[in-house]
Design an enzyme around this catalytic site. Sequence first.
Site, short mmCIF file in Angstrom:
data_model
loop_
_atom_site.label_atom_id
_atom_site.label_comp_id
_atom_site.label_asym_id
_atom_site.label_seq_id
_atom_site.Cartn_x
_atom_site.Cartn_y
_atom_site.Cartn_z
N SER A 135 0.87 -1.17 0.00
CA SER A 135 0.00 0.00 0.00
C SER A 135 0.91 1.22 0.00
CB SER A 135 -0.87 -0.02 1.26
OG SER A 135 -1.62 1.17 1.38
N LYS A 161 -1.00 -1.10 -4.50
CA LYS A 161 -2.19 -0.30 -4.17
C LYS A 161 -1.70 1.11 -3.94
CE LYS A 161 -4.64 0.09 0.27
NZ LYS A 161 -5.35 -0.70 1.30
N LYS A 163 -2.90 5.01 -2.63
CA LYS A 163 -3.94 5.77 -1.97
C LYS A 163 -4.36 6.91 -2.89
CE LYS A 163 -4.00 3.81 2.18
NZ LYS A 163 -5.23 3.25 2.77
N ASP A 188 -7.11 2.92 -3.20
CA ASP A 188 -7.85 2.98 -1.93
C ASP A 188 -8.13 4.44 -1.61
OD1 ASP A 188 -8.91 2.73 0.61
OD2 ASP A 188 -7.14 1.75 1.49
N GLU A 213 -11.02 0.59 -3.48
CA GLU A 213 -11.33 0.28 -2.09
C GLU A 213 -11.99 1.49 -1.43
OE1 GLU A 213 -7.80 -1.02 -0.04
OE2 GLU A 213 -8.79 -1.06 1.92
N ASP A 238 -13.75 -1.74 2.90
CA ASP A 238 -12.85 -1.86 4.05
C ASP A 238 -13.59 -1.30 5.25
OD1 ASP A 238 -10.91 -1.42 6.02
OD2 ASP A 238 -9.46 -0.41 4.73
N LYS A 262 -9.76 -7.07 7.95
CA LYS A 262 -8.80 -6.67 8.99
C LYS A 262 -9.39 -7.19 10.29
CE LYS A 262 -7.39 -2.34 6.76
NZ LYS A 262 -7.55 -0.88 6.77
N GLY A 290 -4.05 -4.10 6.00
CA GLY A 290 -2.97 -3.80 6.92
C GLY A 290 -3.27 -2.51 7.66
O1 OSB Z 1 -7.19 1.81 4.52
O2 OSB Z 1 -6.09 0.03 4.32
C1 OSB Z 1 -6.22 1.15 4.83
C2 OSB Z 1 -3.18 2.01 6.99
C3 OSB Z 1 -3.78 2.57 8.08
C4 OSB Z 1 -5.15 2.70 8.10
C5 OSB Z 1 -5.92 2.26 7.02
C6 OSB Z 1 -5.31 1.66 5.91
C7 OSB Z 1 -3.92 1.58 5.89
C8 OSB Z 1 -3.17 1.05 4.75
C9 OSB Z 1 -1.77 0.57 5.03
O3 OSB Z 1 -3.57 1.05 3.61
C10 OSB Z 1 -1.65 -0.90 4.93
C11 OSB Z 1 -0.32 -1.36 5.47
O4 OSB Z 1 0.66 -1.30 4.71
O5 OSB Z 1 -0.24 -1.78 6.64
MG MG Z 2 -8.33 0.63 3.15
#
Ligand code: OSB
Ligand code: MG
Length: 370
Positions: A135, A161, A163, A188, A213, A238, A262, A290
Amino acid sequence: MRIERLELRLLRLPLVHFFETSFGRVFDRTFLLVTLEGGGEVGYGECVAEANPYYSSETTETAWHLIEAFIAPAVLGVDFAHPREVFPFLRRIRGHNMAKAAVEMAAWDLFARQQGVPLSQVLGGTRTEIASGVSIGIQDSLDQLADKVETELAAGYRRIKIKIKPGWDLAAVETVRSRFGAVPLMVDANAAYALGDAAHLAALDRFDLMMIEQPLDYDDVADHARLQRQIATPICLDESIHTVKIAEEAIHAGACRIINIKPGRVGGHGESIRLHDLCASHDVPVWHGGMLESGIGRAHNIHLSSLPNFSLPGDVAASKRYYVPDLIDPPIEVRPDGTIPVPKGPGLGVTIVGDRVSRATERAVMLRAG
Ligand code: OSB
Ligand code: MG
């Protein structure tokens, strides 16, 4: 499995690289660590609540309060036949899934160690290795984004992925597609858009993304179903999936074609297994999300990802992307083919370095039955 003592710690670790989402940039990670003791063994759980209530309504401080005042007093001294009993046992406490999950997941680790088997085995896992994705947060420039993608593809990760948010979406995806071609790519939005943005989001369709996402609100299902009818890119939920029941409603409404699991968000491993099974019965693929976990939470995620319907690469990556050193030694590493082996030792199967945990600890309390 009798839970005899519960130690609660508040830790802070600096991130190797800042992480930016649609709700802001973070430079370090504050989280809780739960240690359960029982029958001469210990079990560990990492609480994924963040310092702020931007991803979810829970924070490290609300989780501390819930665990200290309600969850620990409920479970201490109780003899559970199996860790899947822990979440239903806590049903009087509404919500606070991240706080519950930290204790529940520590109970699974404790149980697996008492049985002398890997956590993946008691969870019902079938894989010996998992497929890893990354991510990538919002960057200062498109060039920096391209550099990051290049580094992660070279490391072998199975999917990228990125953001997105309004103002950092189409050009970012265009940059990755034009530089790297048909790599497995998804975005995402962390709830940064509204249904009125449907036409704008439909412009992503031409990039053949694996999924988008959580484009809409953190608690929305109905508008996601309306949006999915207007865009071709599959929606993955999510934030919206807080319970197995909501997931069932979302699937039936056509609000998502993929779900990110998660365990912290749904209340732990037991609920994650139920969610995984529900999705499998509807042919909805899942992947493991994550939360910038330390090696302890990361190891939990790897064991859970060994269940069969985790058929897409997750956000479970190498320790060195997050913390150096990690709280575990050796750290989690990704092989050149983009896989991570599932640890084989009892429980989490990783070695937690006590003095690194101590040095990162800002507050600690030991709780006992009675
Ligand atoms: O939306 O998936 C998410 C991190 C913190 C809070 C929300 C998210 C995330 C990530 C990071 O996308 C995922 C990772 O590398 O741990
Ligand atoms: Mg997410």
